[in-house]
Scaffold this motif. Structure first.
Motif, PDB file in Angstrom:
ATOM      1  N   ASN A  84       0.820  -1.215   0.000  1.00  0.00           N
ATOM      2  CA  ASN A  84       0.000   0.000   0.000  1.00  0.00           C
ATOM      3  C   ASN A  84       0.853   1.265   0.000  1.00  0.00           C
ATOM      4  N   PHE A 111       1.402   3.376  -2.165  1.00  0.00           N
ATOM      5  CA  PHE A 111       0.874   4.506  -2.944  1.00  0.00           C
ATOM      6  C   PHE A 111       0.294   5.605  -2.077  1.00  0.00           C
ATOM      7  N   TYR A 112      -0.006   5.324  -0.811  1.00  0.00           N
ATOM      8  CA  TYR A 112      -0.512   6.359   0.093  1.00  0.00           C
ATOM      9  C   TYR A 112       0.581   7.339   0.516  1.00  0.00           C
ATOM     10  N   ARG A 133       1.993   7.015  -5.749  1.00  0.00           N
ATOM     11  CA  ARG A 133       0.671   6.673  -6.300  1.00  0.00           C
ATOM     12  C   ARG A 133       0.702   6.643  -7.817  1.00  0.00           C
ATOM     13  N   LYS A 134       1.378   7.613  -8.425  1.00  0.00           N
ATOM     14  CA  LYS A 134       1.478   7.627  -9.884  1.00  0.00           C
ATOM     15  C   LYS A 134       2.243   6.415 -10.393  1.00  0.00           C
ATOM     16  N   CYS A 183       2.222   3.500  -9.023  1.00  0.00           N
ATOM     17  CA  CYS A 183       1.274   2.388  -8.938  1.00  0.00           C
ATOM     18  C   CYS A 183       0.316   2.413 -10.116  1.00  0.00           C
ATOM     19  N   CYS A 184      -0.242   3.586 -10.422  1.00  0.00           N
ATOM     20  CA  CYS A 184      -1.155   3.727 -11.561  1.00  0.00           C
ATOM     21  C   CYS A 184      -0.446   3.389 -12.873  1.00  0.00           C
ATOM     22  N   CYS A 209      -8.229   2.960  -3.230  1.00  0.00           N
ATOM     23  CA  CYS A 209      -8.124   4.359  -3.667  1.00  0.00           C
ATOM     24  C   CYS A 209      -9.487   5.000  -3.910  1.00  0.00           C
ATOM     25  N   TRP A 250      -8.688   8.842  -4.882  1.00  0.00           N
ATOM     26  CA  TRP A 250      -7.434   9.353  -4.307  1.00  0.00           C
ATOM     27  C   TRP A 250      -7.731  10.540  -3.377  1.00  0.00           C
ATOM     28  N   GLU A 282      -5.355  13.219  -1.774  1.00  0.00           N
ATOM     29  CA  GLU A 282      -4.532  14.090  -2.607  1.00  0.00           C
ATOM     30  C   GLU A 282      -5.221  15.423  -2.908  1.00  0.00           C
ATOM     31  N   LYS A 294      -5.922  14.852  -9.399  1.00  0.00           N
ATOM     32  CA  LYS A 294      -6.612  13.571  -9.388  1.00  0.00           C
ATOM     33  C   LYS A 294      -6.869  13.005 -10.782  1.00  0.00           C
ATOM     34  N   CYS A 316      -5.251   9.505 -13.123  1.00  0.00           N
ATOM     35  CA  CYS A 316      -4.386   8.337 -12.970  1.00  0.00           C
ATOM     36  C   CYS A 316      -3.321   8.244 -14.049  1.00  0.00           C
TER      37      CYS A 316
END
Length: 249
Positions: A109, A111-112, A118-119, A121-122, A207, A222, A225, A230, A232
């Motif tokens: 996790n 991406f938090y 996070r980007k 991960c996307c 997310c 998200w 953020e 926002k 992806c």
């Protein structure tokens, strides 16, 4: 963008204005000699497009990006949709090596922790699989609506995606949320059960949350953020902005 592509984009934008959803999809299918691909997240907008493709029996490929972190309710509506329309939704998954390396770097996790995480991960779970899904396609259909967010407000029905070298179409661009709900209700379109629980825009389970009264539609994506960031990566350019024809010409 070639002269031919420019003329085609212009003509489709003009023709879309007078056409209904099914008519817009037929125009797209007629405009291409090769693959036309619709990417669905199985949310209500995309379900409306899937319904039109299924009922009209259009030669448009329907695919989805299975990130490995989807809600159980999303898999349920996926199965019900295939059964109702007698079609198969093609699945594209993250590259196993890329995914292993991502989780090794940032944890399950991670991406938090930051926007960059996070980007990343996307990129692994969505953007790279999308590139494979669209490989060789001439037209990409997406379920964007102009009133979903400030990012999408100035998009056009049909644009040329310079990065991917194809035409991108948003046949629901001028629909409101209410228009889409009404269409799906009248046509008994399978819906994700999460919509009834306040989930408006549905993505990966970690997310996505339900929105509160008065919040914008994408507030549940998200949510930790800045609202201005926002996206992806599926619908934005290398500069971080939403892809628009006037910026790509």
């Amino acid at each position: 963008m070639t002269e031919i592509s420019s003329k085609l984009v212009g003509r489709l934008n003009e023709d879309f204005a007078a056409a209904d959803l099914a008519g817009r999809l037929r125009l797209l299918r007629q405009a291409a000699e090769g693959r036309v691909v619709f990417t669905t997240s199985l949310g209500i907008e995309d379900q409306a497009i899937t319904h039109a493709i299924g009922v009209e029996k259009l030669d448009i490929e329907i695919v989805t990006l299975d990130t490995g972190r989807l809600f159980p309710e999303t898999y349920d509506v996926w199965a019900r949709t295939e059964q109702k329309y007698g079609l198969r939704i093609g699945a594209f998954y993250p590259d196993a090596t890329m995914l292993q390396e991502l989780i090794s770097r940032q944890g399950i996790n991670g991406f938090y922790e930051s926007l960059e995480a996070r980007k990343a991960c996307c990129e692994t779970r969505k953007v790279e699989p999308l590139a494979r899904a669209l490989k060789g396609a001439q037209i990409w259909i997406a379920g964007l609506r102009a009133d979903q967010s400030a990012h999408r407000a100035n998009a056009r029905f049909v644009e040329f995606d310079q990065t991917r070298g194809l035409i991108k179409a948003s046949p629901l661009l001028d629909f409101s949320r209410e228009d889409v709900v009404d269409f799906c209700t009248r046509n008994d379109v399978p819906a994700n059960a999460l919509h009834e629980q306040g989930f408006v825009s549905i993505g990966c389970a970690p997310c996505t949350r339900a929105i509160q009264p008065g919040e914008p539609e994408r507030a549940g994506r998200w949510w930790w953020e800045d609202e201005a960031k926002k996206e992806c990566g599926l619908h934005i350019g290398a500069d971080g902005k939403i892809r628009r024809a006037k910026e790509l010409a």
